[in-house]
Design a protein around this motif. Structure first.
Motif, PDB file in Angstrom:
ATOM      1  N   ASN A   2       0.815  -1.297  -0.114  1.00 39.39           N
ATOM      2  CA  ASN A   2      -0.029   0.077  -0.145  1.00 39.39           C
ATOM      3  C   ASN A   2       0.757   1.183   0.100  1.00 39.39           C
ATOM      4  O   ASN A   2       2.321   1.205  -0.144  1.00 39.39           O
ATOM      5  N   GLU A   3       0.267   2.351  -0.200  1.00 39.31           N
ATOM      6  CA  GLU A   3       0.937   3.562  -0.269  1.00 39.31           C
ATOM      7  C   GLU A   3       1.998   3.971   1.259  1.00 39.31           C
ATOM      8  O   GLU A   3       3.060   4.188   0.818  1.00 39.31           O
ATOM      9  N   GLN A   4       1.435   3.741   2.149  1.00 37.86           N
ATOM     10  CA  GLN A   4       2.141   3.933   3.347  1.00 37.86           C
ATOM     11  C   GLN A   4       3.480   2.809   3.359  1.00 37.86           C
ATOM     12  O   GLN A   4       4.657   3.177   3.796  1.00 37.86           O
ATOM     13  N   GLU A   5       3.292   1.636   2.943  1.00 29.67           N
ATOM     14  CA  GLU A   5       4.262   0.818   3.115  1.00 29.67           C
ATOM     15  C   GLU A   5       5.365   1.240   1.924  1.00 29.67           C
ATOM     16  O   GLU A   5       6.557   1.145   2.114  1.00 29.67           O
ATOM     17  N   TYR A   6       4.943   1.657   1.024  1.00 30.75           N
ATOM     18  CA  TYR A   6       5.734   2.152  -0.259  1.00 30.75           C
ATOM     19  C   TYR A   6       6.425   3.254   0.293  1.00 30.75           C
ATOM     20  O   TYR A   6       7.717   3.472   0.226  1.00 30.75           O
ATOM     21  N   LEU A   7       5.812   4.233   1.090  1.00 30.47           N
ATOM     22  CA  LEU A   7       6.734   5.485   1.565  1.00 30.47           C
ATOM     23  C   LEU A   7       7.779   4.866   2.489  1.00 30.47           C
ATOM     24  O   LEU A   7       9.056   5.515   2.587  1.00 30.47           O
ATOM     25  N   ASN A   8       7.313   4.078   3.474  1.00 33.26           N
ATOM     26  CA  ASN A   8       8.309   3.487   4.290  1.00 33.26           C
ATOM     27  C   ASN A   8       9.391   2.807   3.892  1.00 33.26           C
ATOM     28  O   ASN A   8      10.594   3.008   4.134  1.00 33.26           O
ATOM     29  N   TYR A   9       9.205   1.966   2.802  1.00 30.97           N
ATOM     30  CA  TYR A   9      10.070   1.254   2.037  1.00 30.97           C
ATOM     31  C   TYR A   9      11.385   2.435   1.467  1.00 30.97           C
ATOM     32  O   TYR A   9      12.469   2.381   1.393  1.00 30.97           O
ATOM     33  N   GLY A  10      10.710   3.512   0.884  1.00 30.81           N
ATOM     34  CA  GLY A  10      11.437   4.709   0.319  1.00 30.81           C
ATOM     35  C   GLY A  10      12.192   5.104   1.287  1.00 30.81           C
ATOM     36  O   GLY A  10      13.826   5.375   0.945  1.00 30.81           O
ATOM     37  N   ARG A  11      11.844   5.401   2.451  1.00 30.57           N
ATOM     38  CA  ARG A  11      12.728   5.926   3.612  1.00 30.57           C
ATOM     39  C   ARG A  11      13.717   5.161   4.282  1.00 30.57           C
ATOM     40  O   ARG A  11      14.846   5.584   4.380  1.00 30.57           O
ATOM     41  N   ILE A  12      13.342   3.782   4.175  1.00 34.88           N
ATOM     42  CA  ILE A  12      14.604   2.942   4.415  1.00 34.88           C
ATOM     43  C   ILE A  12      15.668   2.702   3.306  1.00 34.88           C
ATOM     44  O   ILE A  12      16.644   2.656   3.782  1.00 34.88           O
ATOM     45  N   ALA A  13      15.146   2.876   2.237  1.00 33.06           N
ATOM     46  CA  ALA A  13      16.077   2.548   1.302  1.00 33.06           C
ATOM     47  C   ALA A  13      17.205   3.939   1.197  1.00 33.06           C
ATOM     48  O   ALA A  13      18.316   3.522   1.120  1.00 33.06           O
ATOM     49  N   ASN A  14      16.386   4.969   1.532  1.00 31.12           N
ATOM     50  CA  ASN A  14      17.211   6.242   1.435  1.00 31.12           C
ATOM     51  C   ASN A  14      18.304   6.079   2.602  1.00 31.12           C
ATOM     52  O   ASN A  14      19.404   6.631   2.470  1.00 31.12           O
ATOM     53  N   PRO A  40      13.640   9.786  16.070  1.00 34.79           N
ATOM     54  CA  PRO A  40      14.603   8.761  16.063  1.00 34.79           C
ATOM     55  C   PRO A  40      13.861   7.209  16.499  1.00 34.79           C
ATOM     56  O   PRO A  40      14.303   6.251  15.982  1.00 34.79           O
ATOM     57  N   PHE A  41      12.984   7.631  17.327  1.00 38.50           N
ATOM     58  CA  PHE A  41      11.982   6.341  17.792  1.00 38.50           C
ATOM     59  C   PHE A  41      11.443   5.599  16.725  1.00 38.50           C
ATOM     60  O   PHE A  41      11.500   4.390  16.575  1.00 38.50           O
ATOM     61  N   HIS A  42      10.815   6.258  15.870  1.00 31.19           N
ATOM     62  CA  HIS A  42       9.877   5.638  14.706  1.00 31.19           C
ATOM     63  C   HIS A  42      10.823   5.112  13.697  1.00 31.19           C
ATOM     64  O   HIS A  42      10.579   4.082  13.169  1.00 31.19           O
ATOM     65  N   PHE A  43      11.950   5.871  13.599  1.00 30.70           N
ATOM     66  CA  PHE A  43      13.044   5.258  12.428  1.00 30.70           C
ATOM     67  C   PHE A  43      13.762   4.196  12.967  1.00 30.70           C
ATOM     68  O   PHE A  43      13.871   3.203  12.028  1.00 30.70           O
ATOM     69  N   GLN A  44      14.019   4.014  14.273  1.00 33.08           N
ATOM     70  CA  GLN A  44      14.654   2.976  14.828  1.00 33.08           C
ATOM     71  C   GLN A  44      13.579   1.574  14.483  1.00 33.08           C
ATOM     72  O   GLN A  44      14.311   0.625  14.144  1.00 33.08           O
ATOM     73  N   ARG A  45      12.402   2.062  15.013  1.00 32.60           N
ATOM     74  CA  ARG A  45      11.478   0.589  15.043  1.00 32.60           C
ATOM     75  C   ARG A  45      11.390   0.476  13.506  1.00 32.60           C
ATOM     76  O   ARG A  45      11.286  -0.942  13.108  1.00 32.60           O
ATOM     77  N   LEU A  46      11.155   1.192  12.501  1.00 34.29           N
ATOM     78  CA  LEU A  46      10.743   1.120  11.035  1.00 34.29           C
ATOM     79  C   LEU A  46      12.131   0.154  10.443  1.00 34.29           C
ATOM     80  O   LEU A  46      11.943  -0.563   9.575  1.00 34.29           O
ATOM     81  N   PHE A  47      12.873   0.721  10.859  1.00 34.49           N
ATOM     82  CA  PHE A  47      14.404   0.376   9.989  1.00 34.49           C
ATOM     83  C   PHE A  47      14.383  -1.356  10.432  1.00 34.49           C
ATOM     84  O   PHE A  47      14.688  -2.137   9.755  1.00 34.49           O
ATOM     85  N   LYS A  48      14.354  -1.645  11.722  1.00 37.30           N
ATOM     86  CA  LYS A  48      14.397  -3.041  12.093  1.00 37.30           C
ATOM     87  C   LYS A  48      13.486  -3.753  11.646  1.00 37.30           C
ATOM     88  O   LYS A  48      13.551  -4.955  11.107  1.00 37.30           O
ATOM     89  N   GLU A  49      12.133  -3.476  11.347  1.00 36.07           N
ATOM     90  CA  GLU A  49      11.210  -4.014  10.509  1.00 36.07           C
ATOM     91  C   GLU A  49      11.584  -4.368   9.443  1.00 36.07           C
ATOM     92  O   GLU A  49      11.144  -5.565   8.930  1.00 36.07           O
ATOM     93  N   TRP A  50      12.176  -3.371   8.431  1.00 30.25           N
ATOM     94  CA  TRP A  50      12.539  -3.562   7.203  1.00 30.25           C
ATOM     95  C   TRP A  50      13.761  -4.256   6.905  1.00 30.25           C
ATOM     96  O   TRP A  50      13.782  -4.961   6.000  1.00 30.25           O
ATOM     97  N   ALA A  51      14.732  -3.921   7.565  1.00 29.41           N
ATOM     98  CA  ALA A  51      16.218  -4.639   7.301  1.00 29.41           C
ATOM     99  C   ALA A  51      16.469  -5.814   8.262  1.00 29.41           C
ATOM    100  O   ALA A  51      17.465  -6.202   8.275  1.00 29.41           O
ATOM    101  N   GLY A  52      15.843  -5.896   9.445  1.00 28.69           N
ATOM    102  CA  GLY A  52      16.089  -7.040  10.259  1.00 28.69           C
ATOM    103  C   GLY A  52      17.163  -6.882  11.286  1.00 28.69           C
ATOM    104  O   GLY A  52      17.155  -7.482  12.284  1.00 28.69           O
TER     105      GLY A  52
END
Length: 277
Positions: A2-14, A40-52
Motif C-alpha cells: 500500500n501507499e504507506q508501505e511504499y513510503l516507508n520502503y523508500g525511507r529505509i532505502a534512502n 529517532p524512535f519511529h526510524f529505529q522501529r521502522l528500520f528494524k522491521e524492514w532491514a532485520g
C-alpha cells in the motif's frame, strides 16, 4: 504494497544509501533519522522491521565489510584501517570485529595463521560428510561429493591456518548423532564465526525438535523480527554446520521444501528419515 508501505520502503532505502555513503563519519541514529524525516524512535522501529537489524548494527556491518577490504591489502595496518573507517581507536575496531566476525582484526588479517584445524571424512545416511574442528569445538560440517573440492572450500575461510587430516573427540561426538546416539549431544561444542543475527538464527534452529518442521516466517517471529523472513533465509543458507544445526527442518510456509545448500533431494531425505525415528 500500500501507499504507506511504499513510503516507508523508500525511507529505509534512502537511509541505507546514506549509511553506506557516510559510514566513515559514523552517523548517529538522530542524524540518519533526520535525513529521512522521521523521529529517532519511529526510524529505529521502522528500520528494524524492514532491514532485520537496528541502524546501529547495520552501520557496524558496513564498517566491518569496508575494514575487511582494507585489511586485505598486504601492507595495511590496524591503525590505518581504524582511521579509514572513521573509528576513534584500534580498540573499537577490535571490539567491532569480535562482535560481528567472531574474531579479532588481527586474526582476520593473518587468515587464521595461529589456528589449527583438524578435519576428516565419514559415511552418513546421507552420503559422505566432512567434519572439521578447532581446539574450541566443531567449526564445519558439510555433505560432499568431492574431497579435494570440499577441502578447498574449507581452506578458503582461513587460508593460513594449519590443517591436519585426523579425527578428534569433537568430531567423534558430532558423528554419533547419525547413529541415533544422542547421549553425547551435550558434549558437542561449537566454534562458529558469524554475525549476531546469524548466531541468533542458528540458535533458533537448534531448538526445532527432531521430526518437526518450522518456516522462515516462524523463525523471524521467534526472533521478534516478523518482516525479516528473507534475512532469516540468508542466515540459514550460511549455516556452516550441516545437520547438527538443523537448517533442513525449515521449509517454506506454503509447504514447499525450499532451498538447501547440500541439495533439495538430501533435504527431503533428512526430513523423512527424522520423521520415521
Amino acid at each position: 504494497m500500500n501507499e504507506q508501505e511504499y513510503l516507508n520502503y523508500g525511507r529505509i532505502a534512502n537511509a541505507i544509501t546514506y549509511i553506506k555513503e557516510h559510514y566513515k563519519d559514523q552517523p548517529s541514529l538522530n542524524e540518519v533519522a533526520e535525513k529521512v524525516s522521521l523521529s529517532p524512535f519511529h526510524f529505529q522501529r521502522l528500520f528494524k522491521e524492514w532491514a532485520g537489524v537496528s541502524p546501529k548494527k547495520f552501520l557496524q556491518y558496513i564498517s566491518v565489510e569496508n575494514a575487511k577490504k582494507i585489511l586485505d591489502v598486504q601492507n595495511s595496518t590496524l591503525f590505518d584501517t581504524t582511521m579509514e573507517i572513521g573509528l576513534s581507536g584500534t580498540g573499537r575496531l577490535h571490539d567491532l570485529f569480535v562482535k560481528i566476525e567472531g574474531m579479532t582484526p588481527g586474526e582476520y588479517k593473518n587468515g587464521g595463521e595461529q589456528l589449527i584445524i583438524n578435519y576428516s571424512y565419514a559415511q552418513s545416511p546421507f552420503g559422505i560428510v566432512m567434519v572439521a574442528s578447532t581446539e574450541k569445538g566443531l567449526c564445519h560440517v558439510a555433505f560432499i561429493d568431492d574431497e579435494e573440492k570440499a577441502f578447498y572450500g574449507l581452506r578458503k575461510r582461513f587460508p593460513n591456518a594449519k590443517y591436519y587430516q585426523r579425527v578428534d573427540q569433537s568430531q567423534v561426538n558430532a558423528l554419533m548423532i547419525f547413529a541415533n546416539d544422542w547421549s553425547h549431544i551435550s558434549n558437542i561444542k561449537l566454534h562458529l564465526k558469524g554475525t549476531d543475527f546469524q548466531l541468533k538464527v542458528w540458535d533458533a534452529l537448534l531448538k526445532i525438535p527432531m521430526g518437526q518442521l518450522s518456516s522462515y516466517g516462524k523463525i523471524a517471529e521467534q526472533l521478534q523480527k516478523p518482516k525479516a523472513s528473507r534475512a532469516v533465509g540468508t542466515a540459514i543458507g550460511s549455516n556452516p554446520v550441516a545437520f547438527l544445526i538443523p537448517c533442513h527442518r525449515v521449509i517454506q510456509a506454503s509447504g514447499n521444501i525450499g532451498g538447501y545448500a547440500w541439495g533439495n533431494t538430501r533435504k527431503t531425505a533428512m526430513i523423512g528419515w527424522e520423521a520415521s525415528k
